[in-house]
Design a protein around this motif. Sequence first.
Motif, PDB file in Angstrom:
ATOM      1  N   ILE A 197       9.024   9.946  41.705  1.00  0.00           N
ATOM      2  CA  ILE A 197       7.756  10.596  42.034  1.00  0.00           C
ATOM      3  C   ILE A 197       7.693  11.944  41.329  1.00  0.00           C
ATOM      4  O   ILE A 197       8.624  12.746  41.440  1.00  0.00           O
ATOM      5  N   GLN A 198       6.612  12.202  40.625  1.00  0.00           N
ATOM      6  CA  GLN A 198       6.363  13.506  40.005  1.00  0.00           C
ATOM      7  C   GLN A 198       4.921  13.910  40.321  1.00  0.00           C
ATOM      8  O   GLN A 198       4.058  13.051  40.507  1.00  0.00           O
ATOM      9  N   TRP A 199       4.686  15.204  40.358  1.00  0.00           N
ATOM     10  CA  TRP A 199       3.348  15.732  40.650  1.00  0.00           C
ATOM     11  C   TRP A 199       2.844  16.531  39.476  1.00  0.00           C
ATOM     12  O   TRP A 199       3.609  17.217  38.800  1.00  0.00           O
ATOM     13  N   TYR A 200       1.550  16.451  39.248  1.00  0.00           N
ATOM     14  CA  TYR A 200       0.909  17.267  38.226  1.00  0.00           C
ATOM     15  C   TYR A 200      -0.236  18.013  38.891  1.00  0.00           C
ATOM     16  O   TYR A 200      -1.111  17.404  39.522  1.00  0.00           O
ATOM     17  N   ILE A 201      -0.205  19.331  38.745  1.00  0.00           N
ATOM     18  CA  ILE A 201      -1.254  20.169  39.326  1.00  0.00           C
ATOM     19  C   ILE A 201      -2.060  20.747  38.167  1.00  0.00           C
ATOM     20  O   ILE A 201      -1.568  21.606  37.433  1.00  0.00           O
ATOM     21  N   PRO A 202      -3.277  20.247  37.966  1.00  0.00           N
ATOM     22  CA  PRO A 202      -4.079  20.754  36.842  1.00  0.00           C
ATOM     23  C   PRO A 202      -4.419  22.225  37.036  1.00  0.00           C
ATOM     24  O   PRO A 202      -4.948  22.614  38.067  1.00  0.00           O
ATOM     25  N   SER A 203      -4.065  23.050  36.052  1.00  0.00           N
ATOM     26  CA  SER A 203      -4.344  24.478  36.175  1.00  0.00           C
ATOM     27  C   SER A 203      -5.605  24.874  35.434  1.00  0.00           C
ATOM     28  O   SER A 203      -6.252  25.842  35.776  1.00  0.00           O
ATOM     29  N   VAL A 204      -5.969  24.117  34.404  1.00  0.00           N
ATOM     30  CA  VAL A 204      -7.127  24.466  33.593  1.00  0.00           C
ATOM     31  C   VAL A 204      -8.420  23.981  34.242  1.00  0.00           C
ATOM     32  O   VAL A 204      -9.409  24.695  34.290  1.00  0.00           O
ATOM     33  N   ALA A 205      -8.385  22.765  34.739  1.00  0.00           N
ATOM     34  CA  ALA A 205      -9.600  22.176  35.301  1.00  0.00           C
ATOM     35  C   ALA A 205      -9.925  22.818  36.637  1.00  0.00           C
ATOM     36  O   ALA A 205      -9.139  22.744  37.575  1.00  0.00           O
ATOM     37  N   LYS A 206     -11.044  23.464  36.723  1.00  0.00           N
ATOM     38  CA  LYS A 206     -11.485  24.084  37.977  1.00  0.00           C
ATOM     39  C   LYS A 206     -12.488  23.154  38.646  1.00  0.00           C
ATOM     40  O   LYS A 206     -13.481  22.767  38.037  1.00  0.00           O
ATOM     41  N   PRO A 207     -12.234  22.752  39.889  1.00  0.00           N
ATOM     42  CA  PRO A 207     -13.186  21.870  40.562  1.00  0.00           C
ATOM     43  C   PRO A 207     -14.475  22.611  40.882  1.00  0.00           C
ATOM     44  O   PRO A 207     -14.473  23.832  41.062  1.00  0.00           O
ATOM     45  N   SER A 208     -15.549  21.878  40.937  1.00  0.00           N
ATOM     46  CA  SER A 208     -16.815  22.502  41.324  1.00  0.00           C
ATOM     47  C   SER A 208     -16.771  22.778  42.829  1.00  0.00           C
ATOM     48  O   SER A 208     -15.874  22.316  43.531  1.00  0.00           O
ATOM     49  N   LYS A 209     -17.752  23.482  43.327  1.00  0.00           N
ATOM     50  CA  LYS A 209     -17.772  23.827  44.749  1.00  0.00           C
ATOM     51  C   LYS A 209     -17.942  22.595  45.635  1.00  0.00           C
ATOM     52  O   LYS A 209     -17.593  22.612  46.802  1.00  0.00           O
ATOM     53  N   ASP A 210     -18.471  21.517  45.060  1.00  0.00           N
ATOM     54  CA  ASP A 210     -18.717  20.302  45.842  1.00  0.00           C
ATOM     55  C   ASP A 210     -17.457  19.469  46.065  1.00  0.00           C
ATOM     56  O   ASP A 210     -17.390  18.690  47.001  1.00  0.00           O
ATOM     57  N   THR A 211     -16.490  19.603  45.193  1.00  0.00           N
ATOM     58  CA  THR A 211     -15.313  18.740  45.291  1.00  0.00           C
ATOM     59  C   THR A 211     -14.088  19.524  45.745  1.00  0.00           C
ATOM     60  O   THR A 211     -13.955  20.710  45.468  1.00  0.00           O
ATOM     61  N   GLU A 212     -13.184  18.814  46.427  1.00  0.00           N
ATOM     62  CA  GLU A 212     -11.953  19.455  46.868  1.00  0.00           C
ATOM     63  C   GLU A 212     -10.914  19.408  45.755  1.00  0.00           C
ATOM     64  O   GLU A 212     -10.975  18.557  44.871  1.00  0.00           O
ATOM     65  N   THR A 213      -9.962  20.319  45.788  1.00  0.00           N
ATOM     66  CA  THR A 213      -8.899  20.364  44.795  1.00  0.00           C
ATOM     67  C   THR A 213      -7.979  19.166  44.995  1.00  0.00           C
ATOM     68  O   THR A 213      -7.536  18.890  46.114  1.00  0.00           O
ATOM     69  N   LYS A 214      -7.695  18.468  43.888  1.00  0.00           N
ATOM     70  CA  LYS A 214      -6.805  17.303  43.951  1.00  0.00           C
ATOM     71  C   LYS A 214      -5.651  17.496  42.983  1.00  0.00           C
ATOM     72  O   LYS A 214      -5.774  18.214  41.987  1.00  0.00           O
ATOM     73  N   VAL A 215      -4.534  16.864  43.315  1.00  0.00           N
ATOM     74  CA  VAL A 215      -3.365  16.864  42.441  1.00  0.00           C
ATOM     75  C   VAL A 215      -3.050  15.421  42.074  1.00  0.00           C
ATOM     76  O   VAL A 215      -3.443  14.488  42.778  1.00  0.00           O
ATOM     77  N   LEU A 216      -2.334  15.259  40.985  1.00  0.00           N
ATOM     78  CA  LEU A 216      -2.049  13.924  40.468  1.00  0.00           C
ATOM     79  C   LEU A 216      -0.628  13.511  40.829  1.00  0.00           C
ATOM     80  O   LEU A 216       0.328  14.208  40.482  1.00  0.00           O
ATOM     81  N   LEU A 217      -0.507  12.413  41.535  1.00  0.00           N
ATOM     82  CA  LEU A 217       0.794  11.825  41.851  1.00  0.00           C
ATOM     83  C   LEU A 217       1.095  10.798  40.762  1.00  0.00           C
ATOM     84  O   LEU A 217       0.321   9.863  40.543  1.00  0.00           O
ATOM     85  N   LEU A 218       2.208  10.990  40.061  1.00  0.00           N
ATOM     86  CA  LEU A 218       2.664  10.047  39.037  1.00  0.00           C
ATOM     87  C   LEU A 218       3.879   9.325  39.595  1.00  0.00           C
ATOM     88  O   LEU A 218       4.796   9.964  40.123  1.00  0.00           O
TER      89      LEU A 218
END
Length: 194
Positions: free
Chosen positions: A14-35
């Motif tokens: 299991i590895q995680w990726y947390i996007p630092s560049v992509a900023k979510p819009s106010k409508d969406t919640e912050t998500k991280v990628l499970l690989l």
Amino acid sequence: ESRAANASNKEINIQWYIPSVAKPSKDTETKVLLLYAYNTNPVKISNIKIFSSTSVFSGHLWIPLARIISLRKKLSDLKEQVEILMHSSKSLSTSVPTSFLEKSETLKISPSNKPKMSDVKVHLDEKTEEIAKWCLSEVKALLSVVPAPSLLLTEIPFDVTFQSIRNLEDMFDLANGCIITEGSLFNWIISLLH
């Protein structure tokens, strides 16, 4: 030969990726990628260009960050409770009368046959079992490839040991990820990802 090319047991990485560049819009919640990548049989890869296997799988899931943080805190609490229960049952089981010990001096226990304390199944009290069911229901909801209604599990789908709970907590450690090898926890996680 590198660890990436060989797996002597069934295991999931299991590895995680947390996007630092992509900023979510106010409508969406912050998500991280499970690989994830797992094998259901031992694997030895000698040439990646011609490798094909029916027992190696990989994938990814986008998971809400807030739910992972909440789950990790509950898993940490659960691990602490399991450790307390484990130590209280250990202290009860080691209170053997000295007369018995004197009579059984010829009894020898081989250290290699003795299971590690962290691998011993822990019997949960009612409060800890409810915490465990909540945590595992949330894990199931987050890892299910096909979203399903989040119903509270009625039973725990794997053997609860200190090690299995620690592995589950490590699995949701966004900074490190983890490797879980074969066993009842491995089988349950794989069943969710299919």
